[in-house]
Design an enzyme around this catalytic site. Structure first.
Site, PDB file in Angstrom:
ATOM      1  N   THR A  49       7.884  -3.107  -6.947  1.00  0.00           N
ATOM      2  CA  THR A  49       9.068  -2.594  -7.676  1.00  0.00           C
ATOM      3  C   THR A  49      10.294  -2.436  -6.777  1.00  0.00           C
ATOM      4  O   THR A  49      11.320  -1.924  -7.224  1.00  0.00           O
ATOM      5  CB  THR A  49       8.829  -1.244  -8.401  1.00  0.00           C
ATOM      6  OG1 THR A  49       8.845  -0.165  -7.433  1.00  0.00           O
ATOM      7  CG2 THR A  49       7.516  -1.222  -9.152  1.00  0.00           C
ATOM      8  N   LYS A  53       9.080   4.245  -4.166  1.00  0.00           N
ATOM      9  CA  LYS A  53       8.751   5.088  -5.320  1.00  0.00           C
ATOM     10  C   LYS A  53       7.463   4.642  -6.011  1.00  0.00           C
ATOM     11  O   LYS A  53       6.825   5.448  -6.714  1.00  0.00           O
ATOM     12  CB  LYS A  53       9.900   5.072  -6.324  1.00  0.00           C
ATOM     13  CG  LYS A  53      11.186   5.690  -5.796  1.00  0.00           C
ATOM     14  CD  LYS A  53      11.213   7.197  -6.000  1.00  0.00           C
ATOM     15  CE  LYS A  53      12.525   7.810  -5.548  1.00  0.00           C
ATOM     16  NZ  LYS A  53      12.609   9.236  -5.832  1.00  0.00           N
ATOM     17  N   SER A  78      17.218   6.912 -13.694  1.00  0.00           N
ATOM     18  CA  SER A  78      18.216   5.850 -13.816  1.00  0.00           C
ATOM     19  C   SER A  78      17.924   4.741 -12.821  1.00  0.00           C
ATOM     20  O   SER A  78      18.703   3.818 -12.674  1.00  0.00           O
ATOM     21  CB  SER A  78      19.609   6.419 -13.547  1.00  0.00           C
ATOM     22  OG  SER A  78      19.651   6.940 -12.237  1.00  0.00           O
ATOM     23  N   GLN A  83      11.203   2.483 -12.419  1.00  0.00           N
ATOM     24  CA  GLN A  83      10.521   1.209 -12.176  1.00  0.00           C
ATOM     25  C   GLN A  83       9.153   1.442 -11.552  1.00  0.00           C
ATOM     26  O   GLN A  83       8.179   0.774 -11.903  1.00  0.00           O
ATOM     27  CB  GLN A  83      11.374   0.315 -11.271  1.00  0.00           C
ATOM     28  CG  GLN A  83      12.654  -0.174 -11.929  1.00  0.00           C
ATOM     29  CD  GLN A  83      13.293  -1.333 -11.171  1.00  0.00           C
ATOM     30  OE1 GLN A  83      12.740  -2.421 -11.123  1.00  0.00           O
ATOM     31  NE2 GLN A  83      14.449  -1.092 -10.583  1.00  0.00           N
ATOM     32  N   TYR A 115       8.076  -4.470 -16.623  1.00  0.00           N
ATOM     33  CA  TYR A 115       6.738  -3.898 -16.384  1.00  0.00           C
ATOM     34  C   TYR A 115       6.147  -3.323 -17.666  1.00  0.00           C
ATOM     35  O   TYR A 115       5.106  -2.661 -17.625  1.00  0.00           O
ATOM     36  CB  TYR A 115       6.816  -2.817 -15.305  1.00  0.00           C
ATOM     37  CG  TYR A 115       7.178  -3.353 -13.941  1.00  0.00           C
ATOM     38  CD1 TYR A 115       6.340  -4.250 -13.278  1.00  0.00           C
ATOM     39  CD2 TYR A 115       8.356  -2.978 -13.312  1.00  0.00           C
ATOM     40  CE1 TYR A 115       6.676  -4.758 -12.041  1.00  0.00           C
ATOM     41  CE2 TYR A 115       8.698  -3.477 -12.067  1.00  0.00           C
ATOM     42  CZ  TYR A 115       7.857  -4.371 -11.438  1.00  0.00           C
ATOM     43  OH  TYR A 115       8.189  -4.870 -10.208  1.00  0.00           O
ATOM     44  N   ASP A 172       8.034   7.478  18.793  1.00  0.00           N
ATOM     45  CA  ASP A 172       8.595   8.749  19.245  1.00  0.00           C
ATOM     46  C   ASP A 172       9.336   9.495  18.134  1.00  0.00           C
ATOM     47  O   ASP A 172       9.434  10.720  18.183  1.00  0.00           O
ATOM     48  CB  ASP A 172       9.563   8.499  20.407  1.00  0.00           C
ATOM     49  CG  ASP A 172       8.846   7.888  21.599  1.00  0.00           C
ATOM     50  OD1 ASP A 172       7.949   8.563  22.141  1.00  0.00           O
ATOM     51  OD2 ASP A 172       9.138   6.739  21.968  1.00  0.00           O
ATOM     52  N   GLY A 179      16.769  12.818  -0.249  1.00  0.00           N
ATOM     53  CA  GLY A 179      17.416  13.116  -1.528  1.00  0.00           C
ATOM     54  C   GLY A 179      16.724  14.334  -2.124  1.00  0.00           C
ATOM     55  O   GLY A 179      17.003  15.466  -1.744  1.00  0.00           O
ATOM     56  N   GLY A 182      10.892  14.212  -1.709  1.00  0.00           N
ATOM     57  CA  GLY A 182       9.495  13.808  -1.897  1.00  0.00           C
ATOM     58  C   GLY A 182       8.971  12.965  -0.747  1.00  0.00           C
ATOM     59  O   GLY A 182       7.922  13.260  -0.162  1.00  0.00           O
ATOM     60  N   LYS A 274      18.725  -9.678   7.967  1.00  0.00           N
ATOM     61  CA  LYS A 274      18.731 -10.576   6.795  1.00  0.00           C
ATOM     62  C   LYS A 274      17.949  -9.964   5.631  1.00  0.00           C
ATOM     63  O   LYS A 274      17.445 -10.696   4.770  1.00  0.00           O
ATOM     64  CB  LYS A 274      18.137 -11.962   7.109  1.00  0.00           C
ATOM     65  CG  LYS A 274      18.476 -12.551   8.453  1.00  0.00           C
ATOM     66  CD  LYS A 274      19.907 -12.949   8.576  1.00  0.00           C
ATOM     67  CE  LYS A 274      20.144 -13.668   9.922  1.00  0.00           C
ATOM     68  NZ  LYS A 274      21.574 -13.718  10.237  1.00  0.00           N
ATOM     69  N   ASN A 312      16.847  -2.377  -4.411  1.00  0.00           N
ATOM     70  CA  ASN A 312      17.301  -2.636  -5.775  1.00  0.00           C
ATOM     71  C   ASN A 312      18.788  -2.342  -5.923  1.00  0.00           C
ATOM     72  O   ASN A 312      19.186  -1.211  -6.147  1.00  0.00           O
ATOM     73  CB  ASN A 312      16.490  -1.786  -6.751  1.00  0.00           C
ATOM     74  CG  ASN A 312      15.020  -2.175  -6.737  1.00  0.00           C
ATOM     75  OD1 ASN A 312      14.684  -3.349  -6.570  1.00  0.00           O
ATOM     76  ND2 ASN A 312      14.141  -1.207  -6.881  1.00  0.00           N
TER      77      ASN A 312
END
Lengths: 320, 320
Positions: A49, A53, A78, A83, A115, A172, A179, A182, A274, A312
């Site tokens: 996903t 998360k 949101s 997802q 999904y 180290d 946020g 979690g 990249k 994402n």
């Protein structure tokens, strides 16, 4: 909170190992030169996903399924948690509903629908999100899976640390964006309880003030959002479950970065590694590069890991 | 051309193994679904210098160094070959000069300079590039290392195929973008001489007409450039060394794609694989997806590899 330990994280890692990826490590000689240390980027943007998360969501859904106590799961989101939960439910063969604010970008909706999740739109306020989610959950007998303020979710997100210390035993320090807390709580618990000498740095956007609230001993009260390009960590306050853990392990290792610093870090990751990560994934590198400019940089020449939390973002996004 | 064999490629792989990366493979269930087959993306954008060009350049420079016959190397390039040669020379401890057209993007110049190359600017025409390069080479006694029309370069680029077949023994087909033909000739030779049943598809932008020129038995005469977003393969004609090899192995496996198809493929690689590749790296996927739409798609359900040739594009580039 003393009942949340590294054991829960280890058990989660075993529980979800067949449904999540062991994500790869990326390095860049140029970034090492800029940072003055050896930097190992853990690619959670390549997780199922497109963000870490999926780990927490899979742990929650697998546990619910094993207990045989659910007809399906629901959340409000949101972005990446929606997802993650959609994927986790599909992997467990359970139905999933996601309450999504009307303003969410179409790409996120498409991800959830792909999904197999059912989408219910709501107003773009936290009040509408929570009320709609609880109402639908009650009506349909669905189990609510929260995005971060839950020990089962924390344990799942923390499994990234199990892989990290397994692959890089001489680490180290670890830098991650914070946020709701979690990921931070799950990883910090596993790391500090198994390798206490590894430092866990939490990097926040300007305006969050986490260091103040951890110092105060108070959880920030307001439910508003931060105005930052790092859309994965706009939530202002950390959850009640992560809070005491972050206070215990990370009170003195909080770094704050500005928007330009985040954009520069994202640009470096895009052009040097990249890897097309989302804005939030630039936050920990921004913190490390800021710290590296200080006189007497404590991590000079050390082995430092950075969590690239997700990938994402809309095709038109540029870190300019 | 019959003297160029898989043996040269195998020897090159041994020669350069300590100075180039063994590049990773990426996959996406979504892209598999779109393509109707199992697609394995070989990440040459994560090669040293950000493109496969480091392979050929390292093979050439290592050979020159072993022979003890050079005071330094020189080439003309507006892009990846210049960076590849700069890196290869530095790795061998030899000086490097690159003749660069005045119009080349600053990011490419920075890359070459970062590897210690001396830059000489010239007019943005093939005539000026070649004349300046030859003049400086003669004056300073430097050895010219060409970008593709050279067996040593072909052997080096072909080493990507050695890794590919080693990691994916059950491969049915390989798709790659074709410009001057160095990578195509090196990889096709190794693949067709060691696993003749693996098909090698060459994908070109509209206007190149390679299938016509391979059918005709004639090398295209004009030195002009193609007007395509795929800036790594703007050269119109394949080199004299690659030509007979491509005619032998790939005459019936040329695919042609349009600009919109290339952009869509790049967008898929960015958003699904989260790999920030350059425009040219979208070309082979564009070819595969075009072929997959045909009735009776021959590769349905098969194992297909795609070479992501490079990842060097300016930060502001978007595949829109």
């Amino acid at each position: 909170m003393s009942d949340f330990t590294a054991k829960e994280v280890v058990e989660a890692a075993e529980r979800i190992k067949n449904v999540v990826h062991k994500t790869p490590i990326f390095t860049s000689e140029t970034i090492d030169r800029f940072a003055g240390c050896h930097v190992f980027f853990k690619g959670e943007h390549l997780q199922k996903t497109g963000s870490f998360k999926a780990r927490g969501a899979c742990n929650a859904v697998q546990l619910l399924k094993e207990a045989g106590k659910t007809n399906g799961v629901i959340t409000h989101s949101s972005g990446n948690h929606g997802q993650g939960l959609s994927y986790a439910a599909r992997a467990a063969g359970l139905p999933c509903t996601v309450v999504v604010p009307r303003t969410a970008p179409p790409s996120k909706l498409e991800g959830m629908k792909a999904y197999g999740a059912e989408i219910i739109l709501c107003e773009p306020t936290m009040k509408s999100r929570e009320e709609t989610c609880e109402k639908v959950a009650t009506e349909r007998g669905l189990t609510i899976v929260p995005p971060f303020d839950d020990q089962v979710i924390m344990a799942g997100q923390g499994t990234a640390a199990v892989e990290l210390l397994d692959e890089l035993p001489n680490l180290d320090a670890v830098f991650l964006a914070v946020g709701g807390g979690g990921l931070a709580a799950g990883m910090a618990t596993y790391i500090k309880q198994t390798k206490p000498n590894v430092q866990v740095y939490l990097v926040e956007p300007n305006g969050k003030g986490l260091h103040i609230y951890l110092e105060n001993g108070q959880i920030r009260g307001d439910l508003d959002s931060l105005n930052t390009i790092a859309d994965g960590i706009r939530v202002l306050r950390v959850g009640a479950n992560p809070y005491p853990i972050l206070q215990k392990y990370c009170k003195d290792t909080i770094l704050t970065v500005g928007e330009e610093e985040i954009k520069e870090a994202v640009a470096l990751i895009w052009t040097r590694l990249k890897q097309r990560v989302e804005p939030t994934a630039g936050v920990p590198l921004a913190g490390l590069l800021k710290m590296a400019k200080e006189v007497g940089f404590a991590l000079k020449g050390k082995n430092v890991a950075i969590i690239l939390c997700g990938g994402n973002c809309d095709l038109t996004f540029l870190p300019l």
